[in-house]
Design a protein around this motif. Structure first.
Motif, mmCIF file in Angstrom:
data_model
loop_
_atom_site.group_PDB
_atom_site.id
_atom_site.type_symbol
_atom_site.label_atom_id
_atom_site.label_comp_id
_atom_site.label_asym_id
_atom_site.label_seq_id
_atom_site.Cartn_x
_atom_site.Cartn_y
_atom_site.Cartn_z
ATOM 1 N N THR A 26 0.831 -1.205 0.000
ATOM 2 C CA THR A 26 0.000 0.000 0.000
ATOM 3 C C THR A 26 0.865 1.255 0.000
ATOM 4 O O THR A 26 0.493 2.276 -0.592
ATOM 5 C CB THR A 26 -0.955 -0.010 1.204
ATOM 6 O OG1 THR A 26 -1.711 -1.228 1.194
ATOM 7 C CG2 THR A 26 -1.923 1.166 1.129
ATOM 8 N N GLN A 55 -7.747 4.181 3.752
ATOM 9 C CA GLN A 55 -6.550 4.305 2.928
ATOM 10 C C GLN A 55 -6.842 4.940 1.572
ATOM 11 O O GLN A 55 -5.941 5.496 0.941
ATOM 12 C CB GLN A 55 -5.922 2.919 2.711
ATOM 13 C CG GLN A 55 -5.340 2.300 3.977
ATOM 14 C CD GLN A 55 -4.858 0.883 3.746
ATOM 15 O OE1 GLN A 55 -5.508 0.087 3.066
ATOM 16 N NE2 GLN A 55 -3.714 0.540 4.319
ATOM 17 N N LYS A 123 -2.390 -8.951 5.399
ATOM 18 C CA LYS A 123 -2.722 -8.646 6.794
ATOM 19 C C LYS A 123 -1.594 -7.909 7.517
ATOM 20 O O LYS A 123 -1.301 -8.168 8.677
ATOM 21 C CB LYS A 123 -3.114 -9.920 7.546
ATOM 22 C CG LYS A 123 -4.377 -10.561 6.985
ATOM 23 C CD LYS A 123 -4.858 -11.723 7.828
ATOM 24 C CE LYS A 123 -6.175 -12.285 7.266
ATOM 25 N NZ LYS A 123 -6.661 -13.442 8.046
ATOM 26 N N GLU A 124 -0.936 -7.008 6.771
ATOM 27 C CA GLU A 124 0.105 -6.125 7.322
ATOM 28 C C GLU A 124 1.320 -6.883 7.859
ATOM 29 O O GLU A 124 2.029 -6.391 8.732
ATOM 30 C CB GLU A 124 -0.495 -5.196 8.376
ATOM 31 C CG GLU A 124 -1.636 -4.335 7.824
ATOM 32 C CD GLU A 124 -2.167 -3.328 8.824
ATOM 33 O OE1 GLU A 124 -1.542 -3.159 9.886
ATOM 34 O OE2 GLU A 124 -3.202 -2.715 8.538
ATOM 35 N N LYS A 125 1.566 -8.070 7.315
ATOM 36 C CA LYS A 125 2.767 -8.826 7.693
ATOM 37 C C LYS A 125 3.929 -8.428 6.785
ATOM 38 O O LYS A 125 3.772 -7.678 5.829
ATOM 39 C CB LYS A 125 2.499 -10.330 7.589
ATOM 40 C CG LYS A 125 1.313 -10.827 8.434
ATOM 41 C CD LYS A 125 1.552 -10.672 9.908
ATOM 42 C CE LYS A 125 0.348 -11.144 10.729
ATOM 43 N NZ LYS A 125 0.147 -12.602 10.666
ATOM 44 N N LYS A 240 6.729 2.455 5.240
ATOM 45 C CA LYS A 240 5.477 3.196 5.368
ATOM 46 C C LYS A 240 5.667 4.555 4.699
ATOM 47 O O LYS A 240 6.280 4.624 3.635
ATOM 48 C CB LYS A 240 5.069 3.292 6.834
ATOM 49 C CG LYS A 240 4.668 1.932 7.423
ATOM 50 C CD LYS A 240 4.035 2.065 8.777
ATOM 51 C CE LYS A 240 3.623 0.701 9.327
ATOM 52 N NZ LYS A 240 2.536 0.083 8.550
#
Length: 252
Positions: A26, A55, A123-125, A240
């Protein structure tokens, strides 16, 4: 032109680009939108999986399944110099996916747009291997960007960091709790059931977390993957909002 602008512009071109993997998809999507708009590239964002509504809210998405209405809304956004976004709806906190044909059809209508597709969930891993049903990549995709987080190097193979851990264990041939080495991570990148499963077009390996791992370890990892069908390897600090490209290695 700044170095960052030059680096990101190498990923900005008309056509469908699909993002797969884990550990920064993302973020890469948002950066492509940011630098694409600076470059004057018409951009649309969508997904074949899920994204959080929060988002994508900044792009004032069109929600619905009618391509004519979606085309009207997205074209209006592009003509205003904005990023267009199209999803079928919202379910709870997440926007709902388009199917591949809808994305292909929009690309046929607007072949000069760059359509950025988040095509994989993690899942944000930091790392994942896909199930047989994923990722969902449109047929007309010209570039598949596979994302891995280099922080996995030296980290434990566990569910805190890894999505679909059983599949990753099978590819690596290691048990849960093993410390991830450059060769183990390379297996996930190169295996036919790994990072680039079902990929289309040129393959770009985008590695986040470049500033968190000793560069000699990263170089060892690169040595394992550079002689493959990957077109280029991008090495970026962070994963990020602070994500910045530091090196590009052209492979083919």
């Amino acid at each position: 032109m700044t170095t960052q602008t030059h680096y990101w512009n190498r990923l900005i071109k008309p056509g469908i680009v699909a993002l797969v993997g884990a550990g920064g998809k993302t973020t890469v999507l948002s950066k492509l939108v940011e630098y694409g708009r600076l470059a004057g590239q018409s951009v649309m964002v969508t997904t074949t999986t899920h994204l959080y509504e929060s988002q994508v809210a900044q792009w004032n998405p069109f929600y619905g399944t009618d391509i004519n209405k979606a085309d009207e809304a997205c074209t209006a956004a592009v003509l205003k110099g904005q990023c267009a976004a199209w999803f079928t709806g919202v379910d709870g906190t997440k926007v709902q996916a388009l199917d591949s044909k809808q994305i292909d059809d929009m690309s046929k209508l607007h072949h000069k747009w760059q359509i950025i597709v988040e095509a994989d969930g993690a899942k944000e891993k930091w790392l994942k291997a896909p199930k047989t049903t994923e990722p969902v990549i449109p047929e007309l995709t010209q570039t598949t960007i596979g994302v891995v987080n280099l922080q996995m190097l030296g980290s434990s193979l566990d569910e805190e960091h890894v999505h679909n851990i059983e599949l990753v264990k099978d590819i690596m041939g290691r048990q849960e709790g093993a410390i991830v080495t450059p060769s183990m991570l390379a297996h996930v990148v190169l295996d036919k059931k790994g990072l680039f499963q079902y990929s289309k077009g040129r393959k770009i390996l985008f590695c986040t977390g470049y500033d968190t791992v000793q560069h000699r370890v990263i170089d060892d990892f690169i040595d394992h993957v550079v002689d493959s069908d990957i077109t280029a390897i991008y090495l970026a600090d962070g994963y990020k909002a602070s994500c910045e490209i530091r090196r590009i290695i052209q492979c083919r």
